[in-house]
Scaffold this active site. Structure first.
Site, mmCIF file in Angstrom:
data_model
loop_
_atom_site.group_PDB
_atom_site.id
_atom_site.type_symbol
_atom_site.label_atom_id
_atom_site.label_comp_id
_atom_site.label_asym_id
_atom_site.label_seq_id
_atom_site.Cartn_x
_atom_site.Cartn_y
_atom_site.Cartn_z
ATOM 1 N N ARG A 147 0.853 -1.190 0.000
ATOM 2 C CA ARG A 147 0.000 0.000 0.000
ATOM 3 C C ARG A 147 0.883 1.231 0.000
ATOM 4 O O ARG A 147 1.883 1.279 0.720
ATOM 5 C CB ARG A 147 -0.907 -0.004 1.238
ATOM 6 C CG ARG A 147 -2.000 1.046 1.180
ATOM 7 C CD ARG A 147 -2.828 1.089 2.460
ATOM 8 N NE ARG A 147 -2.230 1.966 3.457
ATOM 9 C CZ ARG A 147 -2.872 2.444 4.533
ATOM 10 N NH1 ARG A 147 -4.147 2.106 4.754
ATOM 11 N NH2 ARG A 147 -2.265 3.227 5.402
ATOM 12 N N TYR A 159 -2.626 11.482 7.590
ATOM 13 C CA TYR A 159 -2.941 10.204 8.204
ATOM 14 C C TYR A 159 -2.470 9.043 7.328
ATOM 15 O O TYR A 159 -2.680 9.062 6.117
ATOM 16 C CB TYR A 159 -4.449 10.077 8.449
ATOM 17 C CG TYR A 159 -4.792 8.791 9.127
ATOM 18 C CD1 TYR A 159 -4.495 8.607 10.475
ATOM 19 C CD2 TYR A 159 -5.326 7.723 8.425
ATOM 20 C CE1 TYR A 159 -4.750 7.414 11.104
ATOM 21 C CE2 TYR A 159 -5.585 6.521 9.040
ATOM 22 C CZ TYR A 159 -5.299 6.377 10.389
ATOM 23 O OH TYR A 159 -5.536 5.181 11.006
ATOM 24 N N ASP A 223 -5.233 3.882 -0.111
ATOM 25 C CA ASP A 223 -6.395 4.113 0.752
ATOM 26 C C ASP A 223 -6.732 5.594 0.739
ATOM 27 O O ASP A 223 -5.897 6.430 1.108
ATOM 28 C CB ASP A 223 -6.038 3.650 2.183
ATOM 29 C CG ASP A 223 -7.238 3.562 3.101
ATOM 30 O OD1 ASP A 223 -8.313 4.093 2.739
ATOM 31 O OD2 ASP A 223 -7.101 2.960 4.182
ATOM 32 N N HIS A 225 -9.329 6.808 2.471
ATOM 33 C CA HIS A 225 -9.899 7.121 3.786
ATOM 34 C C HIS A 225 -11.185 7.936 3.746
ATOM 35 O O HIS A 225 -11.351 8.876 4.535
ATOM 36 C CB HIS A 225 -8.852 7.824 4.654
ATOM 37 C CG HIS A 225 -7.911 6.875 5.305
ATOM 38 N ND1 HIS A 225 -8.317 5.974 6.241
ATOM 39 C CD2 HIS A 225 -6.588 6.660 5.115
ATOM 40 C CE1 HIS A 225 -7.289 5.251 6.622
ATOM 41 N NE2 HIS A 225 -6.222 5.626 5.949
ATOM 42 N N GLU A 249 -9.049 2.110 -2.060
ATOM 43 C CA GLU A 249 -9.862 1.779 -0.884
ATOM 44 C C GLU A 249 -10.622 2.980 -0.352
ATOM 45 O O GLU A 249 -10.084 4.092 -0.315
ATOM 46 C CB GLU A 249 -8.890 1.247 0.175
ATOM 47 C CG GLU A 249 -9.487 0.977 1.531
ATOM 48 C CD GLU A 249 -8.420 0.487 2.504
ATOM 49 O OE1 GLU A 249 -7.365 -0.015 2.056
ATOM 50 O OE2 GLU A 249 -8.629 0.621 3.715
ATOM 51 N N GLU A 275 -14.144 -1.415 5.909
ATOM 52 C CA GLU A 275 -13.506 -1.570 7.224
ATOM 53 C C GLU A 275 -14.348 -0.970 8.342
ATOM 54 O O GLU A 275 -14.197 -1.366 9.495
ATOM 55 C CB GLU A 275 -12.068 -1.018 7.226
ATOM 56 C CG GLU A 275 -11.963 0.471 7.043
ATOM 57 C CD GLU A 275 -10.512 0.953 7.023
ATOM 58 O OE1 GLU A 275 -9.732 0.443 6.212
ATOM 59 O OE2 GLU A 275 -10.174 1.833 7.821
ATOM 60 N N ARG A 296 -13.668 -5.340 2.974
ATOM 61 C CA ARG A 296 -12.653 -4.994 3.972
ATOM 62 C C ARG A 296 -12.997 -5.411 5.403
ATOM 63 O O ARG A 296 -12.189 -5.244 6.312
ATOM 64 C CB ARG A 296 -12.454 -3.464 3.949
ATOM 65 C CG ARG A 296 -11.919 -2.949 2.644
ATOM 66 C CD ARG A 296 -10.432 -3.125 2.537
ATOM 67 N NE ARG A 296 -9.733 -2.324 3.525
ATOM 68 C CZ ARG A 296 -8.652 -2.739 4.192
ATOM 69 N NH1 ARG A 296 -8.155 -3.936 3.993
ATOM 70 N NH2 ARG A 296 -8.061 -1.930 5.061
ATOM 71 N N GLU A 352 -4.647 -7.424 4.696
ATOM 72 C CA GLU A 352 -3.799 -6.310 5.138
ATOM 73 C C GLU A 352 -2.965 -6.770 6.339
ATOM 74 O O GLU A 352 -3.464 -7.472 7.213
ATOM 75 C CB GLU A 352 -4.684 -5.126 5.542
ATOM 76 C CG GLU A 352 -3.908 -3.894 5.968
ATOM 77 C CD GLU A 352 -4.842 -2.728 6.347
ATOM 78 O OE1 GLU A 352 -5.996 -2.986 6.733
ATOM 79 O OE2 GLU A 352 -4.397 -1.581 6.251
ATOM 80 N N TRP A 415 -11.798 11.731 7.058
ATOM 81 C CA TRP A 415 -10.404 11.355 6.798
ATOM 82 C C TRP A 415 -10.373 9.906 6.397
ATOM 83 O O TRP A 415 -9.397 9.340 6.074
ATOM 84 C CB TRP A 415 -9.487 11.623 7.995
ATOM 85 C CG TRP A 415 -9.894 10.912 9.213
ATOM 86 C CD1 TRP A 415 -10.703 11.370 10.224
ATOM 87 C CD2 TRP A 415 -9.548 9.568 9.597
ATOM 88 N NE1 TRP A 415 -10.871 10.411 11.171
ATOM 89 C CE2 TRP A 415 -10.182 9.300 10.809
ATOM 90 C CE3 TRP A 415 -8.762 8.585 9.000
ATOM 91 C CZ2 TRP A 415 -10.048 8.067 11.455
ATOM 92 C CZ3 TRP A 415 -8.622 7.377 9.631
ATOM 93 C CH2 TRP A 415 -9.275 7.109 10.860
#
Ligand code: EZ4
Ligand code: CO
Length: 415
Positions: A147, A159, A223, A225, A249, A275, A296, A352, A415
């Site tokens: 990633r 982040y 990602d 976010h 992602e 996620e 996820r 992951e 985020w």
């Protein structure tokens, strides 16, 4: 196999973890992960006040019935706190059943479908040279998929970038560029600044540079976010197409999944999401319209092994694969559970993997091994993870939070 004790254990070896330990009248012990990053004690209270009293005296073999009892029986369904608590119970019951059977847990889920679970690691850097070092370091560690997250010119810490000022110290107190802890210990969250236009301008050049340096074969992930609008997400997906991402992602906020139709209309970059989802119903529209490619959800936040197995089976109908969340805030218990499931299901995609700190590995002695870029669950009966109370007691809970993100004008942003 009656449950005679249910203990909610909190330890903080570098970061906070919540673990449920069930003991049966035949002396067997089962573990479940109930860690919810930055909201740990809410799950402790949910378990202690409302779940533990219901578990005592129950038949530990009744996994499905216990899940339905805690989920449907509560009337107040879903949500991360509820589902992390139910996850811990479900995982601990599977651990117990497998220990009682004398088999590694994956054998109860249909047995091995592959030699191991391919992982991806987190490379990041404030700038390209730092990012390249981090990619090289991960390749040396054996990772075979990476990633990519970077700093954005004009912004401060971002982040997911380990070298950011906000990167927390590792368990040994030393801040290493590669030992990143996403939640920083402090009484209140750190605040970061965000500029989506600067990000969208910057990312294609980053991926072009990474492809030029590391070649066309290495699977690369990214990602976002939840930070983008649908049309921004479409633009990013399209601008990254030449660099052949394995996945992009969490492009848009989780609340409104129908917007992924718009993203899909514009880009062939594969999408991963989930996620922060909690249930199979969160995926219904996404699966039935094939709006995503990877799921996820981890065992820890989707209600346990029982419902996650159901989610993956449902996904398989639509050629959608697993891509389970595995940051350090999924404890070694939660990671082991994901791997037992991942090695058994037909539609495994990728796992992951952020390595836990040495202190975490001392509290949770896990039989999981990392071989040739793949994680392999233990052959011990159950999950193959033991909790060391003596070591755990050395690490007291300390408040730690994920950052809050603000636009340059001060508005709170995703985020
Ligand atoms: O932000 O685990 O893909 N991984 C991630 C993680 C999550 C944190 C949240 O607790 O997005 O870094
Ligand atoms: Co993510």
């Amino acid at each position: 196999m009656q449950i005679i004790s249910a203990e909610v254990l909190v330890s903080s070896p570098g970061r906070n973890f919540v673990t449920l330990r069930l003991t049966t009248d035949d002396g067997l012990v089962g573990l479940g992960d109930a860690t919810l990053n930055g909201r740990e004690l809410a799950v402790v209270a949910y378990l202690t006040e409302h779940v533990v009293p219901l578990l005592l005296g129950r038949d530990a073999h009744r996994i499905e019935d216990t899940w339905q009892y805690l989920y449907r029986g509560a009337y107040w369904r879903r949500g991360p706190v509820t589902m992390a608590a139910i996850s811990a119970v479900d995982t601990a019951l599977w651990d117990l059943k497998a220990r009682a059977a004398g088999l590694p847990l994956y054998q109860l889920l249909g047995g091995r479908s592959r030699v191991g679970c391919l992982t991806y690691g987190h490379a990041s850097g404030a700038d390209l040279p730092e990012l390249f070092d981090s990619v090289r370091d991960h390749l040396e560690q054996g990772f075979r998929a990476i990633r990519i997250q970077t700093g954005i010119p004009g912004l401060g810490s971002v982040y997911g970038v380990a070298s950011s000022a906000n990167a927390a110290a590792g368990a040994d107190g030393v801040t290493s560029r590669y030992d990143h802890e996403p939640a920083r210990r402090s009484a209140a969250p750190v605040e970061e600044a965000w500029d989506t236009r600067a990000y969208l301008r910057h990312m294609p050049g980053v991926f072009e540079a990474v492809r030029n340096e590391f070649g066309p074969e290495l699977p690369l992930l990214h990602d976002a976010h939840h930070r983008l609008t649908p049309i921004q997400a479409a633009k990013l997906g399209r601008s990254l197409e030449p660099f052949d991402l394995f996945w992009l992602e969490d492009v848009t906020p989780a609340e409104n999944t129908a917007v992924l139709r718009r993203v899909r209309e514009h880009t062939t970059t594969p999408l991963a999401i989930g996620e922060v989802f909690n249930t199979i119903w969160d995926y219904r529209e996404l699966f039935e319209e094939q709006l995503v490619d990877y799921v996820r959800s981890p065992v820890t936040h989707a209600g346990g092994i029982t419902p996650l197995r159901r989610i993956f089976d449902y996904a398989s109908v639509y050629q959608i694969k697993s891509g389970v969340h595995g940051p350090t805030d999924i404890s070694p218990v939660g990671l082991a559970a994901s791997l037992h499931l991942g090695i058994a299901i037909p539609n495994f995609g990728i796992q992951e993997y952020m390595r836990h700190s040495a202190a975490t590995d001392e509290v949770f002695r896990s039989g999981v091994t990392f071989v040739d870029g793949m994680l392999v669950p233990s052959e011990e009966p159950g999950l193959g993870v033991e909790y060391d109370d003596d070591v755990a007691s050395r690490y007291e809970y300390a408040a730690a939070y994920l950052p809050v993100n603000r636009l340059l004008d001060g508005s709170v942003h995703d985020w």
